[in-house]
Design an enzyme around this catalytic site. Structure first.
Site, PDB file in Angstrom:
ATOM      1  N   LYS A 193       0.923  -1.205  -0.203  1.00  0.00           N
ATOM      2  CA  LYS A 193       0.043  -0.011   0.004  1.00  0.00           C
ATOM      3  C   LYS A 193       0.800   1.260  -0.033  1.00  0.00           C
ATOM      4  CE  LYS A 193      -2.144  -1.088   3.868  1.00  0.00           C
ATOM      5  NZ  LYS A 193      -1.437  -2.312   4.092  1.00  0.00           N
ATOM      6  N   ARG A 198     -10.156   0.594   8.302  1.00  0.00           N
ATOM      7  CA  ARG A 198      -9.425  -0.784   8.716  1.00  0.00           C
ATOM      8  C   ARG A 198     -10.633  -1.585   9.383  1.00  0.00           C
ATOM      9  NH1 ARG A 198      -3.785   0.212   8.562  1.00  0.00           N
ATOM     10  NH2 ARG A 198      -3.020  -1.696   9.104  1.00  0.00           N
ATOM     11  N   ARG A 249      11.903  -6.192   5.468  1.00  0.00           N
ATOM     12  CA  ARG A 249      11.714  -4.765   5.983  1.00  0.00           C
ATOM     13  C   ARG A 249      12.259  -4.646   7.325  1.00  0.00           C
ATOM     14  NH1 ARG A 249       6.312  -1.492   5.741  1.00  0.00           N
ATOM     15  NH2 ARG A 249       5.760  -2.824   7.337  1.00  0.00           N
ATOM     16  N   ARG A 278      11.261  -1.514  11.593  1.00  0.00           N
ATOM     17  CA  ARG A 278      10.230  -1.225  12.259  1.00  0.00           C
ATOM     18  C   ARG A 278       9.486  -1.992  13.315  1.00  0.00           C
ATOM     19  NH1 ARG A 278       5.063   0.318   8.221  1.00  0.00           N
ATOM     20  NH2 ARG A 278       3.586  -0.958   9.740  1.00  0.00           N
ATOM     21  N   ARG A 320      -0.874  -9.197  13.323  1.00  0.00           N
ATOM     22  CA  ARG A 320      -1.570  -8.069  12.188  1.00  0.00           C
ATOM     23  C   ARG A 320      -2.234  -8.637  11.284  1.00  0.00           C
ATOM     24  NH1 ARG A 320       3.883  -5.424  10.724  1.00  0.00           N
ATOM     25  NH2 ARG A 320       2.878  -4.282   9.290  1.00  0.00           N
TER      26      ARG A 320
HETATM   27  P1  AP5 Z   1       4.586  -1.507   1.858  1.00  0.00           P
HETATM   28  O1  AP5 Z   1       4.480  -0.884   0.745  1.00  0.00           O
HETATM   29  O2  AP5 Z   1       5.183  -0.664   3.153  1.00  0.00           O
HETATM   30  O3  AP5 Z   1       3.413  -2.319   2.201  1.00  0.00           O
HETATM   31  P2  AP5 Z   1       2.139  -1.774   3.208  1.00  0.00           P
HETATM   32  O4  AP5 Z   1       1.038  -2.694   2.479  1.00  0.00           O
HETATM   33  O5  AP5 Z   1       2.140  -0.376   3.237  1.00  0.00           O
HETATM   34  O6  AP5 Z   1       2.469  -2.577   4.608  1.00  0.00           O
HETATM   35  P3  AP5 Z   1       2.295  -1.913   6.052  1.00  0.00           P
HETATM   36  O7  AP5 Z   1       3.506  -2.975   7.066  1.00  0.00           O
HETATM   37  O8  AP5 Z   1       3.267  -0.423   6.114  1.00  0.00           O
HETATM   38  O9  AP5 Z   1       1.016  -2.127   6.112  1.00  0.00           O
HETATM   39  P4  AP5 Z   1       0.232  -1.935   7.583  1.00  0.00           P
HETATM   40  O10 AP5 Z   1      -1.201  -1.850   6.963  1.00  0.00           O
HETATM   41  O11 AP5 Z   1       0.617  -3.048   8.462  1.00  0.00           O
HETATM   42  O12 AP5 Z   1       0.924  -0.908   8.262  1.00  0.00           O
HETATM   43  P5  AP5 Z   1       0.191   0.631   8.658  1.00  0.00           P
HETATM   44  O13 AP5 Z   1       1.476   1.654   8.893  1.00  0.00           O
HETATM   45  O14 AP5 Z   1      -1.025   0.854   7.870  1.00  0.00           O
HETATM   46  O15 AP5 Z   1       5.562  -2.704   1.714  1.00  0.00           O
HETATM   47  C1  AP5 Z   1       5.877  -3.716   2.785  1.00  0.00           C
HETATM   48  C2  AP5 Z   1       7.555  -4.406   2.105  1.00  0.00           C
HETATM   49  O16 AP5 Z   1       7.181  -5.098   0.871  1.00  0.00           O
HETATM   50  C3  AP5 Z   1       8.473  -3.067   1.764  1.00  0.00           C
HETATM   51  O17 AP5 Z   1       9.789  -3.462   2.305  1.00  0.00           O
HETATM   52  C4  AP5 Z   1       8.358  -2.985   0.272  1.00  0.00           C
HETATM   53  O18 AP5 Z   1       9.740  -2.308  -0.098  1.00  0.00           O
HETATM   54  C5  AP5 Z   1       8.050  -4.352   0.018  1.00  0.00           C
HETATM   55  N1  AP5 Z   1       7.426  -4.308  -1.133  1.00  0.00           N
HETATM   56  C6  AP5 Z   1       6.478  -3.561  -1.601  1.00  0.00           C
HETATM   57  N2  AP5 Z   1       5.839  -3.825  -2.963  1.00  0.00           N
HETATM   58  C7  AP5 Z   1       6.789  -5.060  -3.212  1.00  0.00           C
HETATM   59  C8  AP5 Z   1       6.660  -6.009  -4.264  1.00  0.00           C
HETATM   60  N3  AP5 Z   1       5.908  -5.811  -5.434  1.00  0.00           N
HETATM   61  N4  AP5 Z   1       7.698  -6.951  -4.575  1.00  0.00           N
HETATM   62  C9  AP5 Z   1       8.698  -7.091  -3.380  1.00  0.00           C
HETATM   63  N5  AP5 Z   1       8.793  -6.212  -2.369  1.00  0.00           N
HETATM   64  C10 AP5 Z   1       7.631  -5.255  -2.197  1.00  0.00           C
HETATM   65  O19 AP5 Z   1      -0.345   0.397  10.130  1.00  0.00           O
HETATM   66  C11 AP5 Z   1       0.571  -0.006  11.077  1.00  0.00           C
HETATM   67  C12 AP5 Z   1      -0.444  -0.105  12.497  1.00  0.00           C
HETATM   68  O20 AP5 Z   1      -0.671   1.124  12.851  1.00  0.00           O
HETATM   69  C13 AP5 Z   1      -1.620  -0.994  12.445  1.00  0.00           C
HETATM   70  O21 AP5 Z   1      -1.128  -2.337  12.961  1.00  0.00           O
HETATM   71  C14 AP5 Z   1      -2.469  -0.601  13.430  1.00  0.00           C
HETATM   72  O22 AP5 Z   1      -1.957  -0.760  14.831  1.00  0.00           O
HETATM   73  C15 AP5 Z   1      -2.429   1.050  13.268  1.00  0.00           C
HETATM   74  N6  AP5 Z   1      -3.287   1.713  12.460  1.00  0.00           N
HETATM   75  C16 AP5 Z   1      -2.956   2.197  11.129  1.00  0.00           C
HETATM   76  N7  AP5 Z   1      -4.179   2.662  10.618  1.00  0.00           N
HETATM   77  C17 AP5 Z   1      -4.924   2.461  11.523  1.00  0.00           C
HETATM   78  C18 AP5 Z   1      -6.534   2.655  11.305  1.00  0.00           C
HETATM   79  N8  AP5 Z   1      -7.092   3.046  10.353  1.00  0.00           N
HETATM   80  N9  AP5 Z   1      -7.301   2.014  12.252  1.00  0.00           N
HETATM   81  C19 AP5 Z   1      -6.712   1.353  13.399  1.00  0.00           C
HETATM   82  N10 AP5 Z   1      -5.404   1.348  13.771  1.00  0.00           N
HETATM   83  C20 AP5 Z   1      -4.579   1.889  12.461  1.00  0.00           C
END
Ligand code: AP5
Length: 189
Positions: A14, A89, A128, A134, A145
């Protein structure tokens, strides 16, 4: 105005794909995860509350998240549209987003769901962890998660599918290949 939800499990790409979409379509990117990590870094009261939950892979309460989104949307009235990354979410957050956009005469244009199998997600997030360190990228928290995603977040795809506003995209392949698939869909909107 075009309002996209970039949707998918942790590690589905994402954040990575948001960068490409922002560059190509000039939309405003809102990542709730990034905002929360900044709050943690700045040691705010919200950051301290969020950290305890995020370190365990649990969701931050809906009312906190919805208030954050309302404030950002209110401050960006002239943008071409938004990319919501990591939000909504829960179905309650999706309903709050629909109500907020509707008050501004807007609506969700499309939910774009990146589909990636769990084993590849774990592999990407552990890599990562080595590269960026992280806090929530350790195996135990990743598994939690993923459970939270499958139980509390995945139903949102059906919520928007019922409104004919959801498209699934294969998230496996190079970053460029996935970007091209997303552009193909967004260009039709
Ligand atoms: P990346 O692009 O970072 O993937 P992502 O889907 O953004 O993954 P995240 O881990 O950041 O998502 P998340 O939903 O867990 O975290 P968030 O910050 O929203 O890619 C991941 C890795 O893969 C990178 O190293 C990248 O380089 C690699 N990659 C990407 N594409 C690739 C490809 N095609 N091939 C190979 N490698 C690739 O949330 C974190 C926490 O915050 C949650 O757990 C929760 O506690 C809280 N939170 C956030 N939003 C909310 C909400 N709306 N409500 C409640 N709690 C929330």
């Amino acid at each position: 105005m075009i309002n996209l939800i970039l949707f998918g499990p942790p590690g589905s790409g994402k954040g990575t794909q948001s960068t490409a979409l922002v560059e190509h379509y000039g939309l405003k990117h809102i990542s709730t995860g990034e905002i929360l990590r900044k709050e943690i870094q700045e040691e705010t009261a919200l950051g301290q509350q969020a950290k305890a939950l995020m370190d365990k892979g649990q969701l931050v309460p809906d009312e906190i998240i919805v208030a954050m989104i309302e404030e950002i949307v209110a401050h960006h009235k002239t943008v071409k549209g938004f990319i919501f990354d990591g939000f909504p979410r829960t179905v309650a957050q999706a309903e709050a987003l629909d109500a907020l956009l509707s008050r501004n005469g807007q609506h969700v244009s499309q939910l774009l769901e990146l589909v990636v199998p769990d084993n590849l997600l774990v592999e990407r997030l552990l890599l990562r962890k080595q590269q960026e360190g992280r806090a929530d990228d350790n195996l135990e928290t990743i598994q939690h998660r993923l459970n939270v995603y499958h139980t509390q977040t995945a139903p949102i795809a059906a919520y928007y599918k019922n409104q004919n506003l959801s498209t699934s995209i294969d998230g496996v392949g190079t970053v460029g290949e996935v970007t091209a698939r997303l552009f193909d869909v967004v260009d039709t909107l």
